[in-house]
Design a protein around this motif. Structure first.
Motif, PDB file in Angstrom:
ATOM      1  N   THR A 127       0.740  -1.245   0.031  1.00 43.57           N
ATOM      2  CA  THR A 127      -0.078  -0.180  -0.048  1.00 43.57           C
ATOM      3  C   THR A 127       0.928   1.283   0.010  1.00 43.57           C
ATOM      4  OG1 THR A 127      -1.796  -1.137   1.262  1.00 43.57           O
ATOM      5  CG2 THR A 127      -1.813   1.186   1.384  1.00 43.57           C
ATOM      6  N   CYS A 128       0.736   2.152  -0.907  1.00 43.75           N
ATOM      7  CA  CYS A 128       1.557   3.345  -1.034  1.00 43.75           C
ATOM      8  C   CYS A 128       0.541   4.534  -0.847  1.00 43.75           C
ATOM      9  CB  CYS A 128       2.453   3.286  -2.394  1.00 43.75           C
ATOM     10  SG  CYS A 128       3.835   2.196  -2.138  1.00 43.75           S
ATOM     11  N   ALA A 129       1.337   5.919  -1.049  1.00 47.76           N
ATOM     12  CA  ALA A 129       0.657   6.951  -1.078  1.00 47.76           C
ATOM     13  C   ALA A 129       1.088   7.572  -2.430  1.00 47.76           C
ATOM     14  CB  ALA A 129       0.803   7.901   0.069  1.00 47.76           C
ATOM     15  N   VAL A 130       0.203   8.485  -3.000  1.00 47.79           N
ATOM     16  CA  VAL A 130       0.733   9.305  -4.295  1.00 47.79           C
ATOM     17  C   VAL A 130       1.454  10.337  -3.468  1.00 47.79           C
ATOM     18  CG1 VAL A 130      -0.144  10.628  -5.996  1.00 47.79           C
ATOM     19  CG2 VAL A 130      -1.355   8.671  -5.462  1.00 47.79           C
ATOM     20  N   LYS A 131       2.636  10.504  -4.219  1.00 47.47           N
ATOM     21  CA  LYS A 131       3.579  11.525  -3.692  1.00 47.47           C
ATOM     22  C   LYS A 131       3.492  12.675  -4.759  1.00 47.47           C
ATOM     23  CE  LYS A 131       8.475  12.838  -3.253  1.00 47.47           C
ATOM     24  NZ  LYS A 131       9.920  12.489  -3.387  1.00 47.47           N
ATOM     25  N   SER A 132       3.307  12.476  -6.101  1.00 46.91           N
ATOM     26  CA  SER A 132       3.402  13.558  -7.260  1.00 46.91           C
ATOM     27  C   SER A 132       3.309  12.928  -8.484  1.00 46.91           C
ATOM     28  CB  SER A 132       4.712  14.294  -7.083  1.00 46.91           C
ATOM     29  OG  SER A 132       5.753  13.453  -7.266  1.00 46.91           O
ATOM     30  N   ARG A 133       3.513  13.455  -9.590  1.00 43.87           N
ATOM     31  CA  ARG A 133       3.267  12.977 -10.946  1.00 43.87           C
ATOM     32  C   ARG A 133       4.676  13.526 -11.505  1.00 43.87           C
ATOM     33  NH1 ARG A 133      -1.553  10.642 -12.367  1.00 43.87           N
ATOM     34  NH2 ARG A 133      -3.410  11.270 -11.202  1.00 43.87           N
ATOM     35  N   ASP A 134       5.297  12.702 -12.439  1.00 41.25           N
ATOM     36  CA  ASP A 134       6.393  13.230 -13.297  1.00 41.25           C
ATOM     37  C   ASP A 134       6.039  13.849 -14.426  1.00 41.25           C
ATOM     38  OD1 ASP A 134       5.639  11.324 -15.135  1.00 41.25           O
ATOM     39  OD2 ASP A 134       7.180   9.822 -14.755  1.00 41.25           O
ATOM     40  N   VAL A 135       6.969  14.401 -15.147  1.00 39.60           N
ATOM     41  CA  VAL A 135       6.661  15.256 -16.186  1.00 39.60           C
ATOM     42  C   VAL A 135       5.644  14.751 -17.275  1.00 39.60           C
ATOM     43  CG1 VAL A 135       8.678  17.000 -15.869  1.00 39.60           C
ATOM     44  CG2 VAL A 135       8.837  14.798 -17.453  1.00 39.60           C
TER      45      VAL A 135
ATOM     46  N   ARG B 254       2.918  10.517 -15.195  1.00 40.43           N
ATOM     47  CA  ARG B 254       3.057   9.216 -14.114  1.00 40.43           C
ATOM     48  C   ARG B 254       2.928   9.327 -12.905  1.00 40.43           C
ATOM     49  NH1 ARG B 254       7.799   6.652 -17.800  1.00 40.43           N
ATOM     50  NH2 ARG B 254       8.512   8.621 -17.152  1.00 40.43           N
ATOM     51  N   LEU B 255       2.327   8.526 -12.105  1.00 39.59           N
ATOM     52  CA  LEU B 255       2.208   8.592 -10.808  1.00 39.59           C
ATOM     53  C   LEU B 255       3.763   8.224  -9.971  1.00 39.59           C
ATOM     54  CD1 LEU B 255      -0.988   6.881  -9.621  1.00 39.59           C
ATOM     55  CD2 LEU B 255      -0.506   9.339  -9.726  1.00 39.59           C
ATOM     56  N   VAL B 256       4.215   8.817  -8.937  1.00 38.09           N
ATOM     57  CA  VAL B 256       5.525   8.639  -8.135  1.00 38.09           C
ATOM     58  C   VAL B 256       4.689   8.398  -6.878  1.00 38.09           C
ATOM     59  CG1 VAL B 256       7.511   9.748  -7.192  1.00 38.09           C
ATOM     60  CG2 VAL B 256       6.808  10.255  -9.647  1.00 38.09           C
ATOM     61  N   LEU B 257       5.171   7.180  -6.269  1.00 38.34           N
ATOM     62  CA  LEU B 257       4.592   6.947  -5.131  1.00 38.34           C
ATOM     63  C   LEU B 257       5.686   7.027  -3.598  1.00 38.34           C
ATOM     64  CD1 LEU B 257       3.513   3.308  -6.392  1.00 38.34           C
ATOM     65  CD2 LEU B 257       2.179   5.593  -6.475  1.00 38.34           C
ATOM     66  N   THR B 258       5.120   6.923  -2.669  1.00 39.42           N
ATOM     67  CA  THR B 258       5.840   6.922  -1.742  1.00 39.42           C
ATOM     68  C   THR B 258       5.283   5.992  -0.350  1.00 39.42           C
ATOM     69  OG1 THR B 258       6.868   8.167   0.245  1.00 39.42           O
ATOM     70  CG2 THR B 258       4.776   8.941  -0.469  1.00 39.42           C
ATOM     71  N   LEU B 259       6.202   5.330   0.130  1.00 38.42           N
ATOM     72  CA  LEU B 259       5.687   4.321   1.287  1.00 38.42           C
ATOM     73  C   LEU B 259       6.004   4.811   2.622  1.00 38.42           C
ATOM     74  CD1 LEU B 259       4.894   1.334   1.987  1.00 38.42           C
ATOM     75  CD2 LEU B 259       7.310   0.736   1.355  1.00 38.42           C
TER      76      LEU B 259
END
Length: 305
Positions: free
Chosen positions: A170-178, A181-186
């Motif tokens: 289970t991750c959280a959405v951190k941001s999107r790249d250029v 696409r989703l960038v995740l964080t745990l």
């Protein structure tokens, strides 16, 4: 959103009858099955309810027709669960089911992934590792990056120190790249310093993992988001399991003082993620204790998508 699962976690079409497949076709349901071949016509081949099933080249993934996805990414689907929507039944397609992964992915992105905001939690599955992080399937085979520095507060040398291919997270959405696409964080889901430290008491002896050896001491991980410091000991290596005596726990300084008791433990040792947050949405997360001068926090509201 249940339908947009990582590949390998969805509804298995191999267990469905012809009537059930026809119902799924009428409902536009997303199914999955194991790809049996990538043939000379550059299409993925399956078998459903005793009938052949084929996925034309441009239907094998979103972006194939535009040249954004190469054939090497398609042929690696052979032998692996692959999601799809049914485009046509055998009676309409020359005796074979006609399938589209592209449609499933486009629907997943439009109805699910594009609606996610920073701090939203989502399930995902690790598909492969690189030195800089782990790529995860966030739904219907769509990839998102979990960077190595977002896997935990405790520093690691390799993503393999924290996660494994095939592991469900289970991750959280951190941001999107250029490219959107989703960038995740745990790490924000694995507890604050105090939440982790509350699991331990001074005077206990516990197992830990050597994370780094410095001139002034050895950092030893007690949990993915918690490490303590022991005096320097020659011959230790990162990733080595050891048992340690907890000498003191100092919340105001966010420090745990350790004494190495045994360095000859049988390995390997792997700390699975222990979640302190499993649902909902994070807006602001503070790892640091109130009295600490060191501030570690994440403001998800500042990460505009």
């Amino acid at each position: 959103m249940v339908e947009y699962t990582p590949e390998g976690k969805g509804r298995d079409a191999r267990r469905l009858s012809e009537a059930q497949l026809a119902e799924a076709f009428a409902a536009g349901s997303i199914l999955e099955s194991t790809a049996l071949a990538f043939d000379r016509d550059r299409q993925l081949v399956f078998e459903l309810a005793g009938h052949p099933a084929r996925m034309p080249h441009d239907e094998c993934a979103a972006g194939v027709a535009q040249g954004a996805v190469r054939d090497v990414a398609l042929l690696t689907r052979v032998g692996r669960p692959t999601c799809f929507r049914i485009l046509a039944l055998p009676g309409e397609a020359g005796g074979a089911y006609l399938l589209s992964r592209r449609l499933a992915q486009e629907e997943c992105r439009a109805n699910y992934l594009d609606a996610l905001a920073p701090g939203d939690l989502l399930p995902c599955a690790v598909t492969h590792l690189e030195s800089f992080g782990a790529f995860c399937d966030v739904g219907c085979g769509i990839s998102a990056l979990l960077p190595i520095d977002c896997m935990s507060v405790s520093r690691i040398q390799s993503p393999a120190d924290r996660v494994a291919v095939g592991q469900t997270l289970t991750c959280a959405v951190k941001s999107r790249d250029v490219q959107g696409r989703l960038v995740l964080t745990l790490r924000e889901l694995l507890g604050t310093w105090q939440e982790n430290a509350d699991r331990f008491r001074a005077g206990e002896t516990v197992v830990g993992l050597v994370r780094s050896v410095e001139s002034y001491g050895v950092f030893i991980e007690l949990a993915p988001n918690l490490a303590g410091l022991a005096e320097r000991c020659e011959g230790l290596r990162p990733g080595q399991p050891v048992s340690v005596f907890i000498k003191s726990i100092l919340p105001d300084k966010m420090k745990i003082k350790l004494v190495i008791v045994n360095r000859e433990l049988a390995g390997p040792l792997f700390f699975a993620p222990r979640y302190f947050v499993t649902e909902g949405r994070l807006e602001h997360w503070v790892y640091s204790t109130p009295g600490s001068k060191k501030r570690i926090e994440t403001d998800f509201t500042a990460a505009a998508l």
